[in-house]
Design an enzyme around this catalytic site. Structure first.
Site, short mmCIF file in Angstrom:
data_model
loop_
_atom_site.label_atom_id
_atom_site.label_comp_id
_atom_site.label_asym_id
_atom_site.label_seq_id
_atom_site.Cartn_x
_atom_site.Cartn_y
_atom_site.Cartn_z
N LYS A 1 0.87 -1.18 0.00
CA LYS A 1 0.00 0.00 0.00
C LYS A 1 0.90 1.22 0.00
O LYS A 1 2.03 1.16 0.49
CB LYS A 1 -0.86 0.03 1.27
N ASP B 1 -7.02 4.11 -4.42
CA ASP B 1 -7.67 3.97 -3.11
C ASP B 1 -8.31 5.34 -2.89
O ASP B 1 -8.55 6.07 -3.85
CB ASP B 1 -6.64 3.61 -2.02
N1 GLU Z 1 -7.37 -0.01 -2.72
C1 GLU Z 1 -8.08 -1.20 -3.03
C2 GLU Z 1 -8.09 -2.12 -1.82
O1 GLU Z 1 -8.11 -1.66 -0.70
C3 GLU Z 1 -7.65 -1.84 -4.34
C4 GLU Z 1 -6.20 -2.20 -4.44
C5 GLU Z 1 -5.78 -2.68 -5.83
O2 GLU Z 1 -6.60 -2.74 -6.72
O3 GLU Z 1 -4.60 -2.99 -5.95
O4 GLU Z 1 -8.10 -3.32 -1.92
#
Ligand code: GLU
Length: 444
Positions: free
Chosen positions: A124, A164
């Site tokens: 992340k 996100d």
């Molecule tokens: N931010 C999204 C999550 O919390 C998607 C992450 C992604 O697609 O890599 O899973």
């Protein structure tokens, strides 16, 4: 495994990282019995390794606003675990972003991604930059500066960021353009791309759609039909939008949305053009939901959350810890059929405990919202194959994946009296996959 001892050590190492410590504690409590049945894990300090990110990258992000003033934000990428695949997870641009929040999100992502059945590790990243009130040119310059540093650490076989909170197709476009310019490569280094330039069908809706597929499966275990049920949800961003759209498509009635300014109560139901209006609200960049009330003659309640309203189904679709112990008590009085986190760790530790103790249908974000990252995984597959799948193909995959996640939760989460503890189930299933991969790869 001694959870208390482990937590004390972690608190000393990472003081004040509350969200990260909260996320770790929840997983440790869920897996401790299973972990203790595997002395080989303990022997190689598997859990001590698993709770620490493999790598954290922090950097400064200088950029110039439209008036010529210079700003300096902080940029991060937390590369948490690569046992089962390249790091994968979104980028969050929001003023609240700090290392604790990104570490919790990356930790959660590791287990969530393991549940999807696809080969993706957990990561992340993001920045304390806020898109609120910024022009598109300012956002572009920020994204360019952010990627100038990040591009050293990512790649389609290394780390694949996505969106996100605060990062949607527009931001992914600016980030992708800069990556391409710097690397001289066109590849699937980011997901959530536009449909014309390598993006996957369904991706923008996938988190909300997947959540509703999952909730539908939960309801089916009780022979409950979602049609005709009322849904109170929070948020008005991409995730809330997808959830509202699918819920109303399945015949449920969405009666609330919310923003940092308060919540909207619309007893007639939020459907059709009202759902599309959520996109307009989001695009305005003002981060408020009040204009909905004026436009559609609904009630706006300033400074409050939607959890006081009576509904059959409650969904957190905004951010972490947005539903606390008091909210949970209020919700329980309304005898809900189901409560689900669509946002990551939407409920506080105490709220989660209350729901599970009352044995209501309750599921955690890492299972409920995994459809988003799963569809990102499908985007990666399509990019590698140089193919573009139809909406039907992607939706079929998404259904299959959600079905499998639900099965894994039931398999590992069913207790002796028949109740399914989805928190435990999701944590154990995700953990076992990552743990087995780490065991196979030695002490690294
Ligand atoms: N931010 C999204 C999550 O919390 C998607 C992450 C992604 O697609 O890599 O899973």
């Amino acid at each position: 495994m001694d959870v208390n001892k482990l937590m004390i050590t972690l608190e000393q190492k990472h003081p004040g990282e509350l969200e990260y410590l909260q996320a770790v504690k929840e997983v440790l409590l869920s897996i401790k019995d299973v972990y203790n049945m595997h002395p080989e894990f303990e022997k190689v300090k598997l859990i001590e390794r698993l709770v620490e990110p493999e790598r954290i990258i922090t950097f400064r992000v200088p950029w110039t606003d439209d008036r010529g003033d210079v700003h300096v934000n902080l940029g991060y990428r937390v590369q948490f675990n690569s046992a089962i695949g390249p790091y994968k997870g979104g980028l969050r641009f929001h003023s609240s972003v700090n290392l604790s929040i990104l570490k919790f999100l990356a930790f959660e992502q590791t287990f969530k991604n393991a549940l999807t059945t696809l080969p993706m590790g957990g990561g992340k990243g993001g920045s304390d930059f806020s898109i609120r009130g910024r022009s598109s040119n300012e956002i572009m310059r920020f994204c360019q500066s952010f990627m100038e540093e990040l591009f050293h650490y990512i790649g389609p076989d290394e780390d694949v960021p996505a969106g996100d909170i605060g990062v949607g197709t527009r931001e992914i476009g600016f980030l992708f353009g800069t990556y391409k310019k710097l690397s001289h490569k066109w590849n699937g280094v980011l997901t959530g791309k536009g449909i014309e330039w390598g993006g996957s069908e369904i991706r923008t809706k996938a988190t909300g759609y997947g959540a509703l597929y999952f909730i539908n499966q939960m309801l089916q275990t009780k022979d409950v039909d979602i049609a005709g049920k009322t849904v109170a949800l929070s948020g008005f961003g991409n995730v809330a939008w997808g959830a509202a759209k699918k819920a109303s498509e399945l015949g449920a009635k969405v009666i609330t949305i919310s923003g940092p300014d308060g919540y909207i109560y619309d007893p007639d139901g939020i459907s059709g053009e009202k759902i599309d209006y959520m996109l307009e609200l989001r695009a305005s960049g003002d981060d408020i939901c009040q204009p909905y009330a004026e436009k559609f003659n609904a009630t706006f309640v300033r400074g409050e959350k939607p959890w006081t309203k009576k509904a059959d189904i409650y969904l957190t679709c905004a951010t972490q810890n947005e539903l606390n112990e008091n909210d949970a008590q209020m919700i329980l009085k309304n005898q809900p059929i189901c409560v689900a986190e669509v946002s990551n760790m939407g409920c506080t530790e105490k709220a989660t405990e209350l729901f599970i103790n009352e044995k209501i249908l309750f599921a955690p974000g890492k299972a409920v919202n995994a459809g988003g990252v799963a569809t990102s995984g499908l985007e990666m597959s399509q990019n590698s194959m140089r193919l573009h799948w139809s909406e039907n193909d992607v939706d079929e995959h998404l259904h299959r994946i959600i079905h499998s996640i639900h099965e894994q939760c039931v398999k590992y989460g069913r207790t002796s009296d028949g109740y399914v503890n989805y928190v435990k189930g999701a944590n154990i299933a995700g953990f076992m996959k990552v743990a087995n991969a780490m065991m196979a790869q030695g002490i690294v």
